[in-house]
Structure formats: structure tokens, C-alpha cells
Design an enzyme around this catalytic site. Structure first.
Site, PDB file in Angstrom:
ATOM      1  N   LEU A 103      58.476  46.689  46.955  1.00 51.58           N
ATOM      2  CA  LEU A 103      58.742  48.043  46.482  1.00 51.58           C
ATOM      3  C   LEU A 103      58.236  48.994  47.556  1.00 51.58           C
ATOM      4  O   LEU A 103      57.230  48.716  48.214  1.00 51.58           O
ATOM      5  CB  LEU A 103      58.010  48.320  45.164  1.00 51.58           C
ATOM      6  CG  LEU A 103      58.448  47.536  43.922  1.00 51.58           C
ATOM      7  CD1 LEU A 103      57.553  47.897  42.741  1.00 51.58           C
ATOM      8  CD2 LEU A 103      59.903  47.793  43.585  1.00 51.58           C
ATOM      9  N   ASP A 104      58.924  50.112  47.728  1.00 49.66           N
ATOM     10  CA  ASP A 104      58.434  51.119  48.659  1.00 49.66           C
ATOM     11  C   ASP A 104      57.026  51.558  48.262  1.00 49.66           C
ATOM     12  O   ASP A 104      56.645  51.491  47.091  1.00 49.66           O
ATOM     13  CB  ASP A 104      59.347  52.349  48.658  1.00 49.66           C
ATOM     14  CG  ASP A 104      60.736  52.052  49.196  1.00 49.66           C
ATOM     15  OD1 ASP A 104      60.887  51.055  49.921  1.00 49.66           O
ATOM     16  OD2 ASP A 104      61.669  52.819  48.879  1.00 49.66           O
ATOM     17  N   LYS A 105      56.279  52.030  49.240  1.00 43.87           N
ATOM     18  CA  LYS A 105      54.900  52.468  48.996  1.00 43.87           C
ATOM     19  C   LYS A 105      54.796  53.394  47.794  1.00 43.87           C
ATOM     20  O   LYS A 105      53.915  53.243  46.940  1.00 43.87           O
ATOM     21  CB  LYS A 105      54.360  53.176  50.244  1.00 43.87           C
ATOM     22  CG  LYS A 105      52.991  53.807  50.055  1.00 43.87           C
ATOM     23  CD  LYS A 105      52.560  54.585  51.287  1.00 43.87           C
ATOM     24  CE  LYS A 105      51.235  55.298  51.049  1.00 43.87           C
ATOM     25  NZ  LYS A 105      50.817  56.086  52.239  1.00 43.87           N
ATOM     26  N   THR A 149      56.925  53.886  45.303  1.00 47.66           N
ATOM     27  CA  THR A 149      57.614  53.462  44.089  1.00 47.66           C
ATOM     28  C   THR A 149      56.654  52.620  43.263  1.00 47.66           C
ATOM     29  O   THR A 149      55.983  51.742  43.794  1.00 47.66           O
ATOM     30  CB  THR A 149      58.869  52.632  44.434  1.00 47.66           C
ATOM     31  OG1 THR A 149      59.776  53.452  45.183  1.00 47.66           O
ATOM     32  CG2 THR A 149      59.558  52.130  43.183  1.00 47.66           C
ATOM     33  N   ARG A 179      67.482  55.070  46.479  1.00 48.25           N
ATOM     34  CA  ARG A 179      67.269  56.402  47.044  1.00 48.25           C
ATOM     35  C   ARG A 179      68.483  56.843  47.868  1.00 48.25           C
ATOM     36  O   ARG A 179      68.925  57.996  47.792  1.00 48.25           O
ATOM     37  CB  ARG A 179      66.007  56.391  47.898  1.00 48.25           C
ATOM     38  CG  ARG A 179      64.751  56.051  47.097  1.00 48.25           C
ATOM     39  CD  ARG A 179      63.580  55.660  47.977  1.00 48.25           C
ATOM     40  NE  ARG A 179      63.131  56.760  48.820  1.00 48.25           N
ATOM     41  CZ  ARG A 179      62.219  56.619  49.785  1.00 48.25           C
ATOM     42  NH1 ARG A 179      61.683  55.434  50.045  1.00 48.25           N
ATOM     43  NH2 ARG A 179      61.845  57.663  50.497  1.00 48.25           N
TER      44      ARG A 179
END
Length: 325
Positions: A152-154, A156, A257
Site C-alpha cells: 500500500l502507498d505510504k 494509504t 489514484r
């Protein structure tokens, strides 16, 4: 060929070595000679040592060496100070609290809060989920990436699966590639939703040629990229924003996104794809709330849900959007 001894100075984090130049390297550039005599390090690392004043000739004439192009002579002795790079220190256990939702002998499911980086990388060589996993389970050091099979993105939040055995890890990687791990997200996006409540977006994603930090929808006939497929369902909408449930069918970098921004609904708080507006939240409003898959070893159906974190609950309330049931 190589006369070398190792001492530790200033504690265990710094190593010094002495090297003797053999006949076959006489007349070579210093950086190339160091690369040959230190095969575990790259030539660029040798050049970095020189630029930082970490290489000294100790015999016959003591002096600090800084020029990579300097010629070495047979029999010269050099002393090197080797300090650990951030990369070399990255894969170390750190006592980071982890919110484990489920675990057995083969897998863990955990909740990743917004702000926690999943894997060490430039700018975040420590304090990551991987470091926390190594402290939580010492056996994780035997697994590639400590058992992490997706990211997961930082900024998120939400659910992630982590393998605890190599068998489970290989099975999970294959399941993700075969799209047998189902991931659903909740997102808050700018602007009132228009059109049908459900939208299916199939649009390839690749690196944005104008900004290498971003991804973008690309034409595969002109630019490199990979096919990406996301289903979006609007759950609630007001004039300023909408709450959307997102289902990933592929797993491209920044996929939700990029797709949301592409059709006119960039995520609230997403500074990379929407600009600085945040409406009271300091990260992209994206949460991985549901995860379902068959256990990679037993085949048991598993399904997990994580409630919205407080910052997204407050965002919905402030915008007048209905919370999902």
C-alpha cells in the site's frame, strides 16, 4: 595477491581495512583497483569512499586520497574506512507496533496505518513495515521482503496480507498474479459524481513522461505501460465530493489514484495527483477496507474488513457524505 586485515573501530558500525596493491594492478586507476580488491562493493561505492576522504595511502607516503583517477603502484598499502550505507542497514528489526488482525502458521493479515512505509527505499531506509515484521517474527529474515507480497502507498491505510513461510509466499504471489486476491477500497474524491453509479475503467498505466514521480494513463502504442482495470461505485455524493468504493482487478502503482484523476475525480488530499487542496485531511483519502481470498495452504475462504480510520470518518462528516454501512 591481497594482504588484508579487518579491525572494528568506533564500535561495530565502522570497519577499517588495509589493502596492498598487487603486481597485476600496477598503473591502474585507484577507483578500479579498489573495485577489484573489494569485489563485494561497486566501483561507484569506491568512488564515494574517495570523495568522503575515507581512503588513505599509508605506505610509502602517508596521505589522504581523493582522486579516483590517481594511479596506483605495486606494493602501495591503503587504509579504507567503511561505514555502513543506509541501504546496508535497512533490513534490520525495529520495534514498531503492528496491528495484526489475523495470524496462523502461514500468514498474517494486518492493518497498516497511513504514514507507515511498507518497504525500505530512498528517503525511508528505516521505520518501515518490513523492519517491524523482522522484529515481530525473527524467521521473517529467511523470506524475501520479510514475506511482503503486495504493498500500500505510504499514505494509504488498510489491510495487507503477509506470508510467514516460503510455501505460503510463493502461493500468494501466484494468487495475486492470477487475480485471486480481492481488494476493495473506499476513497473520497473531489467533485459531485456524475453519470451511472458504477463505472468500469480499463486504461493502461505507465510512468508519466512529464513527471517521473507520477504515473499516468498512457497509450500503449506510443508509451510503455501495463493494462489496468478498476471498478468504481459511487456510494454517496454531494456538490464538493463523493465517496467511492473501488475494486482492483489489477495491481498497478497508484492505480486507483491515477484512474480517479483520469476521469475527473482526483482523491481528496492527494498532493501528487490533485494539488495541495486537502479539505481537512493531510493524506490521500484512500483506505483498503476489504480483503478476501482463499488461504494459500488450506484453501479456506477468508474475508476481512477494516473500519474507516478516524481522519476519513471526520472527512465524511465534514463534507456531509454518508458513511458506508
Amino acid at each position: 595477491m591481497l594482504d588484508e586485515h579487518v579491525d572494528l573501530i568506533d564500535g561495530p558500525e565502522v570497519e577499517t581495512r588495509e589493502l596492498a596493491i598487487p603486481t597485476e594492478l600496477h598503473g591502474e586507476r585507484l577507483d578500479r583497483a579498489l573495485a577489484v580488491l573489494l569485489p563485494e562493493f561497486s566501483r561507484s561505492f569506491s568512488q564515494q569512499l574517495l570523495s568522503e576522504g575515507c581512503v588513505s595511502c599509508v605506505q610509502p607516503t602517508p596521505r589522504v586520497m581523493t582522486k579516483a583517477s590517481a594511479k596506483v603502484r605495486m606494493g602501495e598499502r591503503y587504509q579504507l574506512i567503511l561505514r555502513p550505507t543506509p541501504q546496508s542497514q535497512a533490513f534490520k528489526p525495529e520495534n514498531i507496533p503492528l496491528d495484526v488482525i489475523y495470524e496462523d502458521a502461514d500468514i498474517r493479515v494486518l492493518f497498516k496505518p497511513a504514514g507507515l512505509v511498507v518497504h525500505p527505499a530512498p528517503g525511508n531506509w528505516s521505520g518501515t513495515l518490513l523492519n517491524g515484521l523482522l522484529a515481530l517474527d525473527p524467521q521473517a529474515v529467511m523470506l524475501p521482503r520479510a514475506g511482503i507480497v503486495h504493498r500500500l502507498d505510504k499514505d494509504t491505510s488498510g489491510l495487507m496480507i503477509v506470508a510467514r513461510t516460503r510455501h505460503a509466499m510463493d502461493a500468494l504471489v501466484a494468487m495475486i498474479a492470477a487475480r485471486e486476491v480481492h481488494r476493495e477500497y473506499l476513497a473520497v474524491a473531489y467533485r459531485k459524481w456524475s453519470g451511472t453509479p458504477v463505472r468500469d475503467i480499463v486504461a493502461a498505466i505507465g510512468r508519466d513522461y512529464r513527471n517521473r514521480l507520477r504515473m499516468a494513463v498512457v497509450d500503449l502504442e506510443r508509451l510503455p505501460g501495463k493494462e489496468a482495470h478498476t471498478t468504481f461505485e459511487c456510494l454517496s455524493s454531494v456538490e464538493e465530493a463523493c465517496l467511492v468504493q473501488c475494486t482492483l482487478h489489477t495491481g498497478r502503482t497508484h492505480q486507483i489514484r491515477v484512474h480517479m484523476a483520469h476521469f475527473g475525480h482526483p482523491l481528496v488530499g492527494d498532493s501528487l495527483y490533485a494539488g495541495p487542496m486537502n479539505m481537512g485531511i493531510d493524506r490521500q483519502a484512500l483506505h483498503a477496507f476489504r480483503l478476501s481470498f482463499e488461504h494459500p495452504i488450506t484453501g479456506e475462504p477468508l474475508k476481512f474488513e477494516a473500519p474507516l480510520p478516524e481522519d476519513m470518518v471526520n472527512l465524511l462528516a465534514g463534507l456531509g457524505l454518508k458513511r458506508p454501512e
